[in-house]
Enzyme design. Structure first.
Site, short mmCIF file in Angstrom:
data_model
loop_
_atom_site.label_atom_id
_atom_site.label_comp_id
_atom_site.label_asym_id
_atom_site.label_seq_id
_atom_site.Cartn_x
_atom_site.Cartn_y
_atom_site.Cartn_z
N GLY A 40 0.77 -1.24 0.00
CA GLY A 40 0.00 0.00 0.00
C GLY A 40 0.80 1.29 0.00
CD GLU A 95 0.98 0.65 6.74
OE1 GLU A 95 1.36 0.59 5.55
OE2 GLU A 95 0.61 -0.33 7.39
CG ASP A 96 -1.44 1.46 3.25
OD1 ASP A 96 -1.25 1.20 4.46
OD2 ASP A 96 -1.99 0.68 2.47
CG ASP A 99 -8.93 0.27 9.18
OD1 ASP A 99 -9.75 1.16 9.46
OD2 ASP A 99 -9.28 -0.86 8.81
N GLY A 101 -5.15 -0.15 13.60
CA GLY A 101 -3.88 0.10 14.29
C GLY A 101 -3.11 -1.18 14.60
CB THR A 103 -0.71 -3.30 10.29
OG1 THR A 103 -1.93 -3.87 9.82
CG2 THR A 103 0.43 -3.73 9.40
CE LYS A 127 -10.50 3.47 6.65
NZ LYS A 127 -11.04 2.15 6.22
CG ASP A 155 -5.61 -3.73 -2.08
OD1 ASP A 155 -5.36 -3.28 -0.93
OD2 ASP A 155 -5.89 -4.91 -2.30
P1 IMP Z 1 -4.87 -1.99 10.40
O1 IMP Z 1 -3.95 -3.07 10.89
O2 IMP Z 1 -6.31 -2.33 10.69
O3 IMP Z 1 -4.49 -0.62 10.87
O4 IMP Z 1 -4.86 -2.06 8.82
C1 IMP Z 1 -3.87 -1.58 8.07
C2 IMP Z 1 -3.94 -2.18 6.69
O5 IMP Z 1 -5.29 -2.48 6.27
C3 IMP Z 1 -3.46 -1.13 5.73
O6 IMP Z 1 -2.07 -1.21 5.56
C4 IMP Z 1 -4.25 -1.43 4.47
O7 IMP Z 1 -3.55 -2.34 3.67
C5 IMP Z 1 -5.54 -2.06 4.94
N1 IMP Z 1 -6.66 -1.08 4.95
C6 IMP Z 1 -7.27 -0.53 6.02
N2 IMP Z 1 -8.23 0.32 5.66
C7 IMP Z 1 -8.22 0.35 4.31
C8 IMP Z 1 -8.98 1.09 3.33
O8 IMP Z 1 -9.87 1.92 3.60
N3 IMP Z 1 -8.67 0.83 2.03
C9 IMP Z 1 -7.70 -0.07 1.64
N4 IMP Z 1 -6.98 -0.75 2.54
C10 IMP Z 1 -7.23 -0.56 3.86
#
Ligand code: IMP
Length: 175
Positions: A40, A95-96, A99, A101, A103, A127, A155
């Site tokens: 991402g 990081e992209d 969400d 948190g 990862t 987010k 994606d």
């Molecule tokens: P987390 O571990 O929930 O913070 O998720 C992080 C990963 O989820 C990011 O690196 C993205 O690859 C994916 N992700 C979370 N939200 C979105 C979104 O709105 N669009 C696309 N990918 C997302």
């Protein structure tokens, strides 16, 4: 499938320049080791480093907590690790999106255990509505509402990463 533009190419590029200037100030007298998180963050990493003025080394790493859909599996898998020893280096994770948190919480802990001189995080998007694991973001480009977004590296089922803007993904039948 209709894509509503959420963050335009122009808005993204001018914000990234601002962020880079902040990073240039903070690391003015240091070297910086950047770790971009695949897939991402490939576009954000590439655009950000173009504006950096300190000596930079760059690697990519891949970790995922998502399946093919829009719901997190809640698990983190390191698919590709960095090759270099980051001990005593100033490291910036790029990081992209933060969400839930999950990862970044696991990644920061993993990289922190390797004893870098400092470890900071730059994220393109945040987010807050979905945050479950609190993560400190040192450099944030945009805070966004609770939408599933695509483009600019992000994606849906492997698609739309090439878009130069960020759009809101609305599945078919969703008005
Ligand atoms: P987390 O571990 O929930 O913070 O998720 C992080 C990963 O989820 C990011 O690196 C993205 O690859 C994916 N992700 C979370 N939200 C979105 C979104 O709105 N669009 C696309 N990918 C997302």
């Amino acid at each position: 499938m209709a894509i509503d533009i959420y963050l335009s190419q122009e808005k993204i590029q001018s914000r990234i320049l601002e962020l880079a200037q902040e990073i240039n100030k903070d690391y003015a007298d240091k070297s910086l080791h950047i770790i971009g998180i695949l897939n991402g963050a490939f576009m954000f990493t590439a655009d950000l480093v173009r504006h950096l003025t300190m000596p930079v080394t760059l690697e990519f790493m891949s970790a995922s907590s998502y399946g093919d859909g829009t719901v997190s599996t809640g698990e983190l898998k390191i698919n590709l690790d960095i090759k270099s020893d980051i001990r005593s280096k100033h490291v910036l994770i790029v990081e992209d999106i933060v969400d839930t948190g999950l990862t970044l919480t696991v990644l920061k802990k993993n990289l922190g255990n390797r004893k870098p001189a400092s470890l900071k995080l730059a994220s393109f998007l945040f987010k807050p509505a979905r945050l479950e694991h609190k993560v400190d973001i040192d450099y944030l480009a945009f805070e966004i509402e609770d939408h599933f977004v695509i483009g600019y590296g992000l994606d849906y089922a492997g698609r739309y990463r090439e878009l130069p803007y960020v759009g809101i993904y609305r599945p078919e039948g969703d008005a």
